[in-house]
Write an enzyme that holds these catalytic residues in place. Structure first.
Site, PDB file in Angstrom:
ATOM      1  N   LYS A  98      -7.280   4.952   6.316  1.00 11.38           N
ATOM      2  CA  LYS A  98      -7.180   6.329   5.824  1.00 11.38           C
ATOM      3  C   LYS A  98      -6.808   6.295   4.350  1.00 11.38           C
ATOM      4  O   LYS A  98      -5.668   5.960   3.992  1.00 11.38           O
ATOM      5  CB  LYS A  98      -6.118   7.122   6.595  1.00 11.38           C
ATOM      6  CG  LYS A  98      -6.210   8.611   6.296  1.00 11.38           C
ATOM      7  CD  LYS A  98      -4.953   9.384   6.589  1.00 11.38           C
ATOM      8  CE  LYS A  98      -3.983   9.385   5.460  1.00 11.38           C
ATOM      9  NZ  LYS A  98      -4.463   9.996   4.197  1.00 11.38           N
ATOM     10  N   GLU A 109       3.961  -1.822   2.291  1.00  8.33           N
ATOM     11  CA  GLU A 109       3.978  -2.051   0.835  1.00  8.33           C
ATOM     12  C   GLU A 109       4.412  -0.741   0.200  1.00  8.33           C
ATOM     13  O   GLU A 109       3.637   0.221   0.170  1.00  8.33           O
ATOM     14  CB  GLU A 109       2.568  -2.414   0.330  1.00  8.33           C
ATOM     15  CG  GLU A 109       2.024  -3.704   0.872  1.00  8.33           C
ATOM     16  CD  GLU A 109       2.597  -4.927   0.186  1.00  8.33           C
ATOM     17  OE1 GLU A 109       3.415  -4.784  -0.744  1.00  8.33           O
ATOM     18  OE2 GLU A 109       2.232  -6.031   0.605  1.00  8.33           O
ATOM     19  N   CYS A 125       2.681   0.470  -8.835  1.00 10.94           N
ATOM     20  CA  CYS A 125       3.937   0.151  -8.147  1.00 10.94           C
ATOM     21  C   CYS A 125       4.670  -1.006  -8.805  1.00 10.94           C
ATOM     22  O   CYS A 125       5.863  -1.167  -8.605  1.00 10.94           O
ATOM     23  CB  CYS A 125       3.672  -0.126  -6.679  1.00 10.94           C
ATOM     24  SG  CYS A 125       2.339  -1.306  -6.436  1.00 10.94           S
ATOM     25  N   GLU A 166      11.667   6.153  -8.697  1.00 11.79           N
ATOM     26  CA  GLU A 166      10.287   5.807  -9.054  1.00 11.79           C
ATOM     27  C   GLU A 166       9.622   7.053  -9.635  1.00 11.79           C
ATOM     28  O   GLU A 166       9.481   8.059  -8.952  1.00 11.79           O
ATOM     29  CB  GLU A 166       9.516   5.337  -7.816  1.00 11.79           C
ATOM     30  CG  GLU A 166       8.144   4.831  -8.175  1.00 11.79           C
ATOM     31  CD  GLU A 166       7.350   4.323  -6.980  1.00 11.79           C
ATOM     32  OE1 GLU A 166       7.330   4.993  -5.928  1.00 11.79           O
ATOM     33  OE2 GLU A 166       6.720   3.267  -7.107  1.00 11.79           O
TER      34      GLU A 166
END
Ligand code: NAD
Length: 518
Positions: free
Chosen positions: A201, A276, A310, A406
């Site tokens: 997905k 992850e 990331c 983040e």
């Protein structure tokens, strides 16, 4: 959102239509799912529109996949499993070599589609996303023939033991929007090289290149049902895929917050899990570093993919003697970076993925103004695109939001440190542990930094490069498990101990522990 100003570089050119930028768009009229080898429309009853973040123009409207579409994709993957798992490694390898060739033939189309849906400059998609994906495919085509188990042997004396490495079954994968093509590759390739079948997905914002990737797999003769794509919302299609009883493994790349939810659902159905998650990579500059190299590395490492990476450099810790020169060098170079239309030659930096992401990034920076200094950037140009200028922040406290959270935008925070101990402790002082870099010409300092920094990857005198042969994956809240490299086979295979009796004795010596005496 504060402090907007006029751009001084070219911005999105809205005279160019999406179909001019990526002429292959028409085929997705058939739908944004690839199930059992063909495109199909979703059936959730809800539409979604992909928007070009450089211009704000609508690219594609499609019906999102719902639970029934996920069920159809999982059924196709289940049906394809015995044939694919039963193929020889050489047969899988040959099919994947053809897959790499099909991707190579579509390289320009893939680059244009990725640039259109993400706003990435064409030089990035042509030189990084697409060749990286083709190389990954070629790597896993070879690796498919090198699945290894432990050697066989007579460990008990009376038996021969060996280990079989077997596929897990139908894998359900969920990917983010920042590198849609590469994330599709990282999920699909090790899974199918090891004999699994997969339902992936992609993020709703960025379905195009995952669909082109699956189209290339089908064109290469990878059997229908081995690679399936369902494009639906996270809450609906994503959760249904993670909870599905016929899915044996969940592999998720995305934010730590969603990863926690995915972990809960996968645990409830006892699935193999690979996560992850987010990152907040430190960039540690010791006082003997090559300053020019560190400045160039920090700007490239912080701004790649408009900071939506990331592993991007997000927190630079610079030893006091180099601090002032580093800050002014980075500020000057950031100011020279050319924001612009992703399809124009000469553009360095494209927009963020969406206006919502741009506003989210601006929110972080605007809140930081209360406690830190915005040295350069911190502004969104007035235009239709989701642009945000490269931003450098100093004077923030280590425990402040801008240092800890983040941000996923073109924002670098720089803080000074005195002793090596302090620099390394600050580098480790966030919940994340995906990637880091150390900048020094002293081999002992470099060695210490690589030992002490808790992250899945530590670069020395560089930041960002990845390679198919080496693993990528997190420590701490950045998740667990590895993408790429032969290590990823650990995620996508299970090992079985097979034990043969060699004695042919009916009453074995050990039976006396259960009945009778010697
Ligand atoms: P996200 O977590 O919002 O979404 C990721 C995917 O999860 C999307 O496909 C989304 O539709 C789906 N999703 C959302 N809610 C869900 C739910 N409840 N159940 C199941 N699926 C759900 O992340 P994003 O904003 O798309 O991507 C950015 C994030 O991805 C950042 O945190 C970044 O660090 C991370 N990322 C990590 C890596 C890595 O290798 N560690 C690589 C790329 C991106």
């Amino acid at each position: 959102m504060g402090n907007r100003q006029e751009p001084d570089h070219r911005q999105g050119q809205d005279d160019q239509k999406p179909a001019d930028r990526f002429p292959g768009l028409d085929r997705f009229a058939a739908g944004a799912n690839h199930i059992a080898g063909r495109l199909r429309p979703g059936s959730s009853g809800r539409e979604y529109t992909v928007v070009d973040p450089a211009t704000g123009q609508e690219v594609l409207t499609y019906e999102l996949a719902g639970a029934a579409d996920v069920d159809a994709a999982v059924a196709a993957a289940r049906e394809a499993l015995p044939g694919w798992a039963g193929a020889t490694p050489a047969e899988r390898s040959e099919a994947m070599h053809r897959f790499a060739a099909e991707l190579d033939a579509r390289a320009e189309e893939l680059a244009r589609a990725e640039s259109l849906q993400c706003g990435k400059p064409l030089k990035l998609t042509r030189e990084f996303d697409v060749p990286g994906t083709i190389d990954n495919t070629a790597f896993f085509a070879g690796a498919a023939r090198h699945l290894q188990g432990q050697s066989a042997g007579e460990y008990s004396g009376d038996h021969t033991s060996y280990v079989r490495r077997e596929p897990i079954g139908v894998v359900g994968s969920i990917a983010p929007w920042n590198y849609p093509l590469q994330m599709a590759a990282w999920k699909v390739l090790p899974a199918i090289a090891a004999g699994n079948t997969i339902v992936l997905k992609p993020a709703e914002l960025t379905p195009l290149t995952s669909l082109l990737f699956a189209e290339a797999a089908t064109a290469a003769g990878i059997p229908d049902g081995v690679v399936n794509i369902v494009t639906g919302a996270g809450r609906e299609a994503g959760e249904h895929l993670v909870s599905h009883p016929d899915v044996a493994m969940t592999s998720f790349t995305g934010s730590t917050a969603v990863g926690k939810r995915v972990a809960e659902l996968a645990t409830a159905t006892v699935k193999r899990l690979h996560l992850e998650l987010g990152g907040k990579a430190p960039f540690v500059v010791f006082d003997d570093a090559d300053l020019e190299a560190a400045v160039n590395g920090a700007v490239a490492g912080a701004l790649i993919n408009t900071g939506q990476d990331c592993t991007a450099a997000t927190r630079a810790y610079v030893q006091r003697p180099l601090y002032e020169a580093f800050v002014s060098g980075v500020a000057d170079l950031m100011a020279a970076v050319r924001l612009g239309d992703p399809f124009e030659a000469g553009t360095d930096l494209g927009p963020l993925i969406s206006h919502a992401q741009r506003d989210r990034v601006a929110g972080f920076v605007d809140r930081a103004r209360a406690y830190a200094t915005v040295v350069t950037g911190g502004v969104a140009p007035h235009n239709a695109g989701a642009y945000y200028r490269p931003t450098l922040i100093t004077g923030a406290a280590q425990d402040s939001e801008i240092v800890q959270a983040e941000i996923f935008g073109p924002v670098l925070v720089v803080l000074p440190f005195d002793s090596d101990e302090e620099g390394l402790a600050l580098a480790n002082d966030t919940p994340y542990g995906l990637a880091a870099s150390a900048w020094t010409r002293d081999v002992y300092r470099a060695g210490r930094a690589t030992r002490e920094i808790k992250a899945g990857c530590v670069w020395v005198n560089d930041h960002i490069p990845i390679i198919s042969e080496m693993p990528h994956g997190g420590y701490k809240a950045s998740g667990f498990g590895k993408d790429m490299s032969s290590y990823s086979f650990e995620e996508y295979t299970q090992v079985k101990h097979v034990m043969f009796d060699n004695t042919a004795v009916a009453r074995k010596d050990w039976h006396r522990t259960v009945f009778g005496d010697r």
